[in-house]
Scaffold this active site. Structure first.
Site, PDB file in Angstrom:
ATOM      1  N   TYR A   1       1.215  -1.424   0.033  1.00  0.00           N
ATOM      2  CA  TYR A   1       0.103  -0.009   0.015  1.00  0.00           C
ATOM      3  C   TYR A   1       0.641   1.248  -0.443  1.00  0.00           C
ATOM      4  CZ  TYR A   1      -4.578  -2.466   1.055  1.00  0.00           C
ATOM      5  OH  TYR A   1      -5.661  -2.807   0.680  1.00  0.00           O
ATOM      6  N   GLY A   2       2.176   1.251   0.951  1.00  0.00           N
ATOM      7  CA  GLY A   2       2.782   2.477   0.598  1.00  0.00           C
ATOM      8  C   GLY A   2       2.949   3.355  -0.496  1.00  0.00           C
TER       9      GLY A   2
ATOM     10  N   CYS B   1      -3.424  -1.970   9.715  1.00  0.00           N
ATOM     11  CA  CYS B   1      -2.840  -1.666   9.009  1.00  0.00           C
ATOM     12  C   CYS B   1      -2.311   0.146   8.560  1.00  0.00           C
ATOM     13  CB  CYS B   1      -3.730  -2.072   7.106  1.00  0.00           C
ATOM     14  SG  CYS B   1      -2.080  -1.121   5.629  1.00  0.00           S
TER      15      CYS B   1
ATOM     16  N   THR C   1      -1.131   2.349   6.615  1.00  0.00           N
ATOM     17  CA  THR C   1      -1.082   3.013   5.994  1.00  0.00           C
ATOM     18  C   THR C   1      -2.765   2.544   5.318  1.00  0.00           C
ATOM     19  OG1 THR C   1       0.700   2.431   5.197  1.00  0.00           O
ATOM     20  CG2 THR C   1      -1.089   2.936   3.939  1.00  0.00           C
TER      21      THR C   1
ATOM     22  N   CYS D   1       4.168   0.384  11.151  1.00  0.00           N
ATOM     23  CA  CYS D   1       3.624  -0.799  10.243  1.00  0.00           C
ATOM     24  C   CYS D   1       3.295  -2.335  10.654  1.00  0.00           C
ATOM     25  CB  CYS D   1       4.645  -1.250   8.407  1.00  0.00           C
ATOM     26  SG  CYS D   1       4.260  -2.185   8.015  1.00  0.00           S
TER      27      CYS D   1
ATOM     28  N   HIS E   1       3.471  -5.366   9.678  1.00  0.00           N
ATOM     29  CA  HIS E   1       4.438  -6.261   8.942  1.00  0.00           C
ATOM     30  C   HIS E   1       5.844  -6.163  10.255  1.00  0.00           C
ATOM     31  CE1 HIS E   1       1.674  -5.400   5.267  1.00  0.00           C
ATOM     32  NE2 HIS E   1       3.118  -6.817   5.034  1.00  0.00           N
TER      33      HIS E   1
END
Length: 263
Positions: free
Chosen positions: A44-45, A76, A78, A191, A193
């Site tokens: 998405y970034g 998320c 973002t 983030c 992740h």
């Protein structure tokens, strides 16, 4: 007889939201979970804001029609910093739990006053992120570090691939600042992740810092908002995972199985 429980939907651009799912399950053992990875749109970034927001809103229209979840955890940064307000406006009858950079707790914990926020480029440029800094960290020096590559590297790392130390260090090095005898002492992992690589970050960091993982706080907020049902049977079988590409590879399928998720 206890009625069938609606699932809690955990949404992310990829598989980073598994860090949040893991914590949410601990606090909500009676609830089934639906994990949705928009891997067709990952990462998405790099998206422009308007088309990404439209994509997320359209996707949730479909998800609500198909699955009618009890609540949604947007795991998320973002996605939520961009589309959270629009999601709540369009689906006003739905319960959303968002993910935002943990700037407030970082500002409360820092001793040096030097904080870094390690995020995607999208989260770094979002006005929402800068408003958080103004509201909660006005007395701190906050460096925003937008990594172009780390989300992809984390996805590969989660699946068992090796991440070269030099490549990882290049992404996290801008987080570390020395200024007037002070050093960065907190790095916000903005983030979902990134926490999967936290041990790698700790090993490569030039000095020890507090790495803030927001997953537990997100799970606590979800538990506050999702009704707890007494007498519910937690042995409801495997939870489900959906990938928007429809084509998760073998290593991803194996990872999902390890998390008790059926694709």
């Amino acid at each position: 007889m206890v009625e069938e429980l609606k699932p809690v939907l955990v949404f992310d651009s990829g598989i980073g939201g598994l860090t949040v799912l893991r914590e949410a399950r601990v606090l909500m053992p009676e609830r089934p979970f639906l994990y949705v990875a928009d891997d067709a749109g990952f990462p998405y970034g790099a998206w422009d804001e308007a088309p990404l927001s439209a994509r997320i809103l359209d996707l949730f229209e479909t998800l609500f029609d198909a699955h009618d979840p009890q609540a949604v955890i947007i795991a998320c940064n973002t996605a939520f910093t961009l589309a959270g307000a629009d999601l709540r406006a369009r689906f006003a009858d739905r319960c959303f739990i968002g993910t935002v950079p943990a700037i407030k707790p970082a500002a409360e914990r820092t001793r040096s006053g030097l904080i870094s926020v390690l995020a995607t480029p999208g989260t770094v440029k979002r006005a929402y992120t800068r408003e958080l800094i103004q509201s909660f960290a006005g007395r701190c020096h906050v460096r925003l570090v937008g990594s172009q590559n780390l989300a992809r590297m984390a996805e590969a790392y989660i699946r068992g691939e090796t991440a070269p130390d030099d490549d990882v260090l290049a992404e996290i090095a801008p987080c570390f600042i020395e200024e007037d005898g002070r050093r960065t002492d907190i790095v916000v992992l903005a983030c979902t992740h990134y926490p999967f690589m936290a041990n790698v970050f700790r090993r490569l960091a030039p000095w020890p810092v507090d790495w803030i993982d927001p997953a537990e706080a997100i799970a606590r907020q979800a538990r506050r908002l999702v009704p707890q049902v007494e007498g519910a049977d937690p042995s409801h079988g495997w939870d489900q995972a959906i990938f928007t590409s429809g084509l998760p590879d073998f290593s991803t399928r194996r990872l999902m199985q390890g998390f008790g998720l059926k694709i």
